[in-house]
Scaffold this motif. Structure first.
Motif, short mmCIF file in Angstrom:
data_model
loop_
_atom_site.label_atom_id
_atom_site.label_comp_id
_atom_site.label_asym_id
_atom_site.label_seq_id
_atom_site.Cartn_x
_atom_site.Cartn_y
_atom_site.Cartn_z
N VAL A 148 -44.35 18.94 0.77
CA VAL A 148 -44.38 19.00 -0.70
C VAL A 148 -43.58 17.84 -1.27
O VAL A 148 -42.81 17.18 -0.56
N ILE A 149 -43.75 17.59 -2.56
CA ILE A 149 -43.17 16.39 -3.16
C ILE A 149 -41.65 16.42 -3.15
O ILE A 149 -41.00 15.36 -3.15
N ALA A 150 -41.03 17.60 -3.12
CA ALA A 150 -39.57 17.67 -3.03
C ALA A 150 -39.06 17.03 -1.75
O ALA A 150 -37.96 16.46 -1.72
N ASP A 151 -39.85 17.11 -0.67
CA ASP A 151 -39.44 16.48 0.59
C ASP A 151 -39.32 14.97 0.44
O ASP A 151 -38.50 14.34 1.12
N ILE A 152 -40.12 14.38 -0.43
CA ILE A 152 -40.07 12.94 -0.67
C ILE A 152 -38.93 12.59 -1.62
O ILE A 152 -38.15 11.65 -1.39
N ILE A 153 -38.80 13.34 -2.71
CA ILE A 153 -37.83 13.00 -3.76
C ILE A 153 -36.41 13.00 -3.23
O ILE A 153 -35.59 12.16 -3.60
N ARG A 154 -36.08 13.93 -2.33
CA ARG A 154 -34.71 13.98 -1.83
C ARG A 154 -34.36 12.79 -0.94
O ARG A 154 -33.20 12.57 -0.63
N LYS A 155 -35.35 11.99 -0.54
CA LYS A 155 -35.09 10.79 0.25
C LYS A 155 -34.93 9.54 -0.60
O LYS A 155 -34.49 8.50 -0.10
#
Length: 882
Positions: free
Chosen positions: A139-146
């Motif tokens: 999900v997009i949260a996995d990307i944003i936290r990086k």
């Protein structure tokens, strides 16, 4: 310290005046005068090849570059793929130019064009999802936290450069408003092409060039104009019987957006957080957070554990939500948001509290078992028009909570039962409009809300025997409270732009009308009776704040200056018919605020703020009769209204270089508060607390430092973030009738590390250290600390299989000695790529750790909390995206 800040301020002024800064802007076109997007425009000195500033043209072919140099002339160059480069010599002063390019066909041989991970276009940073994506992300949260410069807090709130974002858009539309975690945790990354950060974002487009904003917005850019997507999973497990379901369909088109979700589980995943308000409101919504319920009585909880809910939360939760946005004719938008929560939670654990006074030490041991039943329905209907010529918005919201709680406490070998009835009803209407009259803007805002809170707390056996029953034990005590409130804020303002100045004058008023009735009854020898008027309240609270504000903003080049000088008239009227007491307070106060922002160059900016304001008390700060707040806390606040004066100053430094994927910030604030009340705490021999206050002037001091830096290394696909904050609060307080000076201090360094070693292995490491200390009157400080290590390894034996190993390692430094705990979770995922289906097996808490102990320091107490954790469990899950 104040002198150092003044010297620093003048040093910045000297540096800024020693060099000349120009703003070179313009447009790039072809020979037919058509705009060209994606053209690189660079500036460099005449005597060297080094590029010192650059920009990339937007979709309209426009660019803007800030350039600092003492040279009279500079070189400007425009280049682009398939276009013949153009180079010109121009004067080093602010100007607007047009650059024309001729086409130049290029025959490429086996060229692999890879976009940069972060692309800057004007005030927008575009992060490539493909660049940060790994095989295990869903999900997009996995990307944003990086993403460098961006972070996600535990509650889901997103920060950019240490400040909360003010909007979360999907394709430029605000479907979820303040509840964007629902999209963040469920939007598949395969549907997203970019995550965009829009710096200095002004949500109201009519004010875009008039009212400066230091907050950013986040925009999700999808891969196509029409997207039908979503996530779903179904899971089951053992120890005991477990289930986990999620069905979240999503539809995004040019004129419609839709997200619905039904989620349920008993595996400890707190999905109700996806429906919580986490985003700050706009400057024109002073009632943004007035839907937060004021609790007059509460169950004695176990302190929230500092680790993931899935480690300890025993739950049975069901949530449902429907969110729909439609673009109507005349650029109107209609939005409907509905949600429902049914959540049952359990808490089990032990609490050992040590109270420190100058003359004695009191120990309290509690074994707790709490049950919480949360039921709520929330709905809102919004009609909005927001373009550069017209702004109008009306939002009607309602909310109902039907909560109840039960608790069992074994306190020093005495069993105490608690029953709390905790409903809450609330509705609100928000209206705002801005329209033009010649060259001025008229802004009208009207926001009103109603709420009702009927609460009751029943405790068995009865407590505070000396106060209530002449030292004799009795059966039970029941505290009931009914609170009704009406709040309304209304204002009208006139805005006018005069060259580099924007002047805004506002007139308005705020009304708060609240009524609180409470009574305390007891059951003695089988007979129920209400206690005397010392234990009753019939409180009427009225607050009127009439204000006139003059706000002036100055913006030129790299400078932005804002002076806010509100003149507030406060009128308070407080009375209690049972106690026969009342008080009035009238204040006419000037509460100025000074804010300065300066862009040292295109990478570095400094900002500073100085403000003075009066902080008055709320209705929960005054009640003339006793109120049982918890089973062991009773309060009476027969005191004058709180009337504090707060002087605060802050300075911040922000650095961001998208080309090098490097972001950093440093922030310091200091405040001095002059209080008219001195709070008193009386700890009895059984650990019960009696709170009160006396009218006595005193001061408190606070300091805060926050620093962070983050960087992404594209060649090794690695993100690193370092962050720390330090706080210190010094205040006076009465503890068991003795005046003491209490100093509380904390430091919290953090480290986040994400890397993709190769196609086979990914690694994540997070480190958190929390150190707390407190002391009285310069005595030996008491300290406690906690370290948390989180390390996660993803193995990819093949393109369609993943093995994930997660470890949480905690080290707690307690008064009884250090404790260490390790939690390990294994996940194996097999993917059917063509059908986008994942089969997952999860083995949680494989060491079957049963409890963990943490320590907490408060002003004059030390608390050790032991949490009963979820047992080892195994679940099988089928997950797919639409």
């Amino acid at each position: 310290m104040k002198k150092k800040l003044i010297y620093l301020f003048f040093l910045v002024l000297l540096v800024s005046t020693a060099t000349a800064q120009s703003v070179i802007s313009g447009k790039v076109v072809d020979h037919q005068r058509k705009s060209l997007a994606g053209i690189i425009v660079t500036l460099q000195p005449l005597d060297g090849p080094t590029i010192t500033a650059y920009a990339i043209t937007d979709y309209d072919g426009r660019f803007s570059i800030r350039y600092t140099s003492n040279q009279d002339s500079i070189l400007i160059k425009a280049t682009g793929l398939a276009w013949k480069p153009v180079e010109k010599r121009i004067l080093n002063n602010s100007q607007n130019i047009v650059i024309s390019l001729d086409s130049q066909p290029i025959l490429l041989k086996d060229v692999n064009v890879k976009p940069p991970p972060i692309l800057k276009i004007g005030d927008t940073l575009a992060y490539s999802v493909q660049e940060f994506k790994s095989q295990s992300d869903r999900v997009i949260a996995d990307i944003i936290r990086k993403l460098p410069g961006v972070e996600i807090e535990v509650d889901g709130r997103i920060l950019y450069q240490g400040k909360p974002i003010n909007k979360y858009y999907i394709e430029g539309l605000d479907l979820l408003e303040s509840k964007y975690r629902l999209a963040n945790d469920n939007l598949p990354i395969n549907a997203v092409s970019q995550v965009q950060i829009i710096e200095n974002h002004q949500p109201i487009r009519m004010l875009d060039s008039l009212v400066f904003s230091d907050r950013a917005a986040l925009n999700i850019k999808l891969k196509s104009n029409i997207v039908v997507t979503g996530t779903a999973h179904l899971g089951a497990g053992i120890s005991p019987f477990l289930w986990d379901t999620n069905v979240t369909p999503m539809v995004f088109t040019r004129n419609n957006q839709f997200i619905a979700s039904w989620q349920a589980n008993n595996t400890g995943i707190n999905v109700s957080r996806q429906l919580k308000t986490i985003s700050p409101g706009t400057v024109f919504n002073p009632l943004q957070n007035d839907d937060e319920k004021k609790d007059w009585v509460t169950l004695q909880p176990i302190a929230t554990p500092p680790f993931y809910d899935t480690r300890w939360l025993i739950n049975n939760v069901h949530i449902g939500t429907v969110n729909y946005l439609k673009k109507l004719a005349n650029e109107l938008e209609l939005r409907i948001n509905l949600s429902y929560i049914n959540d049952y939670q359990q808490q089990r654990g032990n609490t050992s509290t040590t109270f420190y006074t100058q003359s004695d030490t009191i120990n309290l041991n509690e074994k707790k078992y709490n049950q919480f039943y949360f039921n709520s329905i929330e709905a809102s209907l919004t009609l909005q028009k927001n373009n550069s010529n017209k702004y109008i918005k009306n939002k009607f919201s309602l909310k109902g909570n039907w909560d109840s709680q039960q608790g069992l406490i074994l306190m020093n070998q005495t069993l105490v039962t608690q029953n709390l009835s905790d409903p809450f009803y609330w509705l609100k209407n928000e209206f705002g409009t801005i329209y033009k009259i010649k060259r001025s803007l008229i802004n009208v805002q009207s926001n009103s809300s109603l709420s009702r809170v009927p609460q009751s707390l029943l405790v068995n056996p009865g407590q505070f025997t000396d106060l209530i029953n002449q030292g004799e034990s009795y059966d039970l005590i029941n505290q009931s409270v009914l609170a009704n409130s009406f709040v309304s804020d209304n204002s009208a303002s006139l805005m006018k732009n005069l060259s580099n100045f924007t002047i805004s004058s506002v007139i308005g008023f705020n009304i708060e009308s609240l009524k609180v009735n409470s009574s305390l009854s007891s059951l003695i020898n089988g007979e129920t009776s209400f206690l005397d008027k010392r234990f009753s309240n019939q409180l009427n609270w009225f607050k009127l704040n009439t204000y006139v504000k003059l706000k002036t903003q100055y913006s030129k080049g790299a400078w932005r200056l804002e002076i806010d000088s509100p003149l507030n008239y406060y009128k308070f009227s407080i009375s209690d018919t049972v106690a026969g007491k009342s008080q009035q307070l009238n204040r006419l106060v000037l509460e100025p605020k000074f804010n300065l922002n300066f862009d040292i160059n295109s990478l570095l900016a400094v900002n500073s703020t100085i403000s003075y304001r009066n902080r008055f008390g709320e209705i929960e700060d005054i009640y003339y009769g006793y109120l049982l707040r918890t089973y062991r806390t009773i309060q009476r606040r027969d005191v004058p209204l709180q009337d504090n004066k707060l002087i605060s100053s802050a300075i911040g430094l922000n650095y961001r270089d998208p080309a090098k994927a490097t972001f950093g910030s440093l922030f310091y604030s200091h405040s001095v508060t002059t209080n008219n009340l001195l709070y008193s705490s009386n700890v009895t021999a059984t650990g019960a607390l009696e709170y009160s206050a006396i009218a006595q002037a005193n001061q408190s001091f606070s300091n805060l430092i926050i620093g962070q830096i983050s960087k992404y290394f594209p060649y090794i696909k690695t993100s690193i973030r370092l962050k720390t904050n330090w706080t210190k609060l010094v205040q006076e307080q009465l503890v068991n009738s003795q005046l003491i000076t209490i100093s509380n201090q904390s430091i919290n360094p953090e480290c986040d590390f994400f890397t993709t070693i190769n196609t086979l292995v990914e690694f994540q490491y997070n480190y958190r250290l929390s150190i707390y200390s407190t002391y009285f009157d310069k005595a030996t400080p008491r300290n406690t600390s906690q370290q948390k290590h989180f390390f996660k390894i993803n193995f990819h034996p093949s393109k369609f299989s993943t093995l994930i190993i997660e470890n949480d390692f905690y080290v707690n430094d307690l008064t009884t000695g250090p404790t260490k705990n390790l939690f390990t979770t294994l996940l194996f995922r097999q993917t059917l790529s063509k059908k986008k289906i994942d089969f997952e097996t999860v083995w949680s808490n494989i060491w079957n750790t049963k409890s963990i102990i943490t320590g907490t320091l408060t002003s004059f107490s030390y608390i050790e909390s032991s949490y009963e954790l979820r047992p080892m469990q195994i679940t099988q899950k089928v997950r797919f995206s639409f």
